[in-house]
Design a protein around this motif. Structure first.
Motif, PDB file in Angstrom:
ATOM      1  N   ILE A   1      17.104   5.761   2.475  1.00 59.59           N
ATOM      2  CA  ILE A   1      16.541   6.235   1.129  1.00 59.59           C
ATOM      3  C   ILE A   1      16.140   5.004   0.455  1.00 59.59           C
ATOM      4  O   ILE A   1      14.969   4.826   0.001  1.00 59.59           O
ATOM      5  CB  ILE A   1      17.468   7.293   0.448  1.00 59.59           C
ATOM      6  N   ALA A   2      16.807   3.825   0.226  1.00 65.20           N
ATOM      7  CA  ALA A   2      16.565   2.787  -0.365  1.00 65.20           C
ATOM      8  C   ALA A   2      15.458   2.035   0.059  1.00 65.20           C
ATOM      9  O   ALA A   2      14.523   1.533  -0.519  1.00 65.20           O
ATOM     10  CB  ALA A   2      17.785   1.964  -0.350  1.00 65.20           C
ATOM     11  N   ALA A   3      15.236   2.069   1.551  1.00 65.90           N
ATOM     12  CA  ALA A   3      14.195   1.184   2.194  1.00 65.90           C
ATOM     13  C   ALA A   3      12.798   2.158   1.971  1.00 65.90           C
ATOM     14  O   ALA A   3      11.916   1.523   1.773  1.00 65.90           O
ATOM     15  CB  ALA A   3      14.621   1.265   3.612  1.00 65.90           C
ATOM     16  N   ARG A   4      12.928   3.385   2.055  1.00 65.80           N
ATOM     17  CA  ARG A   4      11.837   4.361   1.749  1.00 65.80           C
ATOM     18  C   ARG A   4      11.129   3.994   0.101  1.00 65.80           C
ATOM     19  O   ARG A   4      10.028   3.904   0.053  1.00 65.80           O
ATOM     20  CB  ARG A   4      12.298   5.738   2.136  1.00 65.80           C
ATOM     21  N   ARG A   5      12.170   4.099  -0.638  1.00 66.50           N
ATOM     22  CA  ARG A   5      11.868   3.820  -1.986  1.00 66.50           C
ATOM     23  C   ARG A   5      11.161   2.410  -2.164  1.00 66.50           C
ATOM     24  O   ARG A   5      10.086   2.294  -3.051  1.00 66.50           O
ATOM     25  CB  ARG A   5      13.184   3.817  -2.991  1.00 66.50           C
ATOM     26  N   ARG A   6      11.682   1.446  -1.484  1.00 63.78           N
ATOM     27  CA  ARG A   6      11.051   0.155  -1.710  1.00 63.78           C
ATOM     28  C   ARG A   6       9.748   0.277  -1.146  1.00 63.78           C
ATOM     29  O   ARG A   6       8.704  -0.438  -1.726  1.00 63.78           O
ATOM     30  CB  ARG A   6      11.982  -0.897  -1.047  1.00 63.78           C
ATOM     31  N   GLU A   7       9.485   0.919   0.037  1.00 66.79           N
ATOM     32  CA  GLU A   7       8.014   1.005   0.631  1.00 66.79           C
ATOM     33  C   GLU A   7       7.170   1.590  -0.419  1.00 66.79           C
ATOM     34  O   GLU A   7       6.079   1.348  -0.570  1.00 66.79           O
ATOM     35  CB  GLU A   7       8.206   1.673   1.852  1.00 66.79           C
ATOM     36  N   ALA A   8       7.754   2.810  -1.102  1.00 70.32           N
ATOM     37  CA  ALA A   8       6.974   3.461  -1.939  1.00 70.32           C
ATOM     38  C   ALA A   8       6.534   2.714  -3.181  1.00 70.32           C
ATOM     39  O   ALA A   8       5.251   2.560  -3.528  1.00 70.32           O
ATOM     40  CB  ALA A   8       7.588   4.815  -2.358  1.00 70.32           C
ATOM     41  N   VAL A   9       7.458   1.844  -3.666  1.00 73.89           N
ATOM     42  CA  VAL A   9       7.128   0.979  -4.652  1.00 73.89           C
ATOM     43  C   VAL A   9       5.962  -0.096  -4.368  1.00 73.89           C
ATOM     44  O   VAL A   9       4.997  -0.352  -4.940  1.00 73.89           O
ATOM     45  CB  VAL A   9       8.447   0.163  -5.338  1.00 73.89           C
ATOM     46  N   ALA A  10       6.295  -0.724  -3.099  1.00 73.94           N
ATOM     47  CA  ALA A  10       5.169  -1.708  -2.683  1.00 73.94           C
ATOM     48  C   ALA A  10       3.849  -1.118  -2.573  1.00 73.94           C
ATOM     49  O   ALA A  10       3.187  -1.928  -2.844  1.00 73.94           O
ATOM     50  CB  ALA A  10       5.922  -2.318  -1.264  1.00 73.94           C
ATOM     51  N   GLN A  11       3.868   0.155  -2.098  1.00 78.23           N
ATOM     52  CA  GLN A  11       2.321   0.627  -1.992  1.00 78.23           C
ATOM     53  C   GLN A  11       1.937   1.038  -3.464  1.00 78.23           C
ATOM     54  O   GLN A  11       0.470   0.884  -3.537  1.00 78.23           O
ATOM     55  CB  GLN A  11       2.463   2.001  -1.317  1.00 78.23           C
TER      56      GLN A  11
END
Lengths: 236, 41
Positions: A226-236
């Motif tokens: 979940i943390a990795a997915r959130r980081r991906e979303a923020v980076a986009q």
């Protein structure tokens, strides 16, 4: 850790004693050497009852909000798995005993049928645990099933009293005074009860710890994903 | 001794030993998996 080792050692020693005592039993007039299976078959069935009873008790403790702990769910799951193992062995050893004494590997007798039903119910319990769901939803669903499924245990135990069956009467009743079972056979069966129960407790402790560790790992992996997915979303 | 009796004991011993071996291996693997994290904290 030390107590687990002691428990394991006691289980191995008593099991070895049961096998030695059981195989050394004398041949009888009616059953010849087949009666040597008395050291294993009733204790295996007894341990399956204990295992499903513990599954039910742990499930009920999970269902009560005040006592709800993930550990009860792990214990219920581990105990059901062991119960399935012991029930499977009960059916196999019973079949191996039934073939030479009754002339059939299987018959739709009340005791045999309810034992098979018990096995299917708890296989279903274990199968539903692998349905993808949150840990708490899975634990709650399993606890409800685990608490209800135990109804089959007393029905199975009393089947030989309630219906006309090919199976002999309750083995525990043969331990009462006045029983026709010889002392050597009672001793072997009693040691079998102790050995199987100790083995069950030892394996339950180990399996519960493994399930708890797996659950912890699963929770960590989910949090990390979940943390990795959130980081991906923020980076986009 | 009857083959049925031998089979009864063999199946029981093999099944219990097989399951116990699997559980003990998993238990030891879990211990190895947990130990580095615990020592780090």
């Amino acid at each position: 850790m030390r107590s687990i080792r002691v428990l394991g050692a006691l289980a191995v020693v008593t099991l070895t004693g049961t096998f030695a005592l059981g195989l050394g039993l004398p041949a009888t007039f009616e059953q010849r050497t087949y009666s040597r299976m008395v050291a294993l078959h009733p204790p295996l069935a007894w341990t399956a009852y204990v295992a499903f009873g513990i599954t039910a008790a742990a499930s009920i403790l999970y269902l009560i909000p005040r006592t709800r702990r993930p550990r009860w769910d792990a214990i219920a799951s581990a105990s059901a798995e062991l119960g399935v193992l012991f029930t499977g062995l009960t059916l196999i050893t019973g079949s191996l005993w039934g073939r030479p004494t009754w002339g059939v590997w299987w018959t739709w007798d009340a005791r045999l049928t309810t034992t098979a039903l018990m096995l299917v119910i708890y296989l279903g319990y274990l199968a539903q645990r692998s349905i993808a769901d949150t840990a708490s939803a899975r634990a709650m669903r399993s606890a409800i099933i685990g608490a209800m499924a135990v109804v089959v245990v007393p029905i199975n135990h009393m089947a030989v009293e309630w219906w006309r069956t090919l199976h002999q009467g309750r083995s525990l009743a043969s331990l009462k005074p006045g029983s026709t079972l010889d002392g050597d056979f009672i001793a072997a069966m009693l040691l079998g009860f102790v050995a199987m129960t100790l083995s069950y407790v030892w394996l339950l402790v180990l399996r519960t710890k493994v399930i708890e560790a797996d659950n912890e790992l699963e929770a960590h992996a989910l949090t990390a994903a979940i943390a990795a997915r959130r980081r991906e979303a923020v980076a986009q | 001794m009857s083959g049925y009796v031998v089979a009864c004991y063999a199946v029981t011993i093999a099944s219990l030993a097989g399951y116990a071996g699997w559980v003990v291996r998993r238990y030891l693997a879990v211990g190895r998996r947990v130990t580095p994290d615990e020592s780090a904290s």
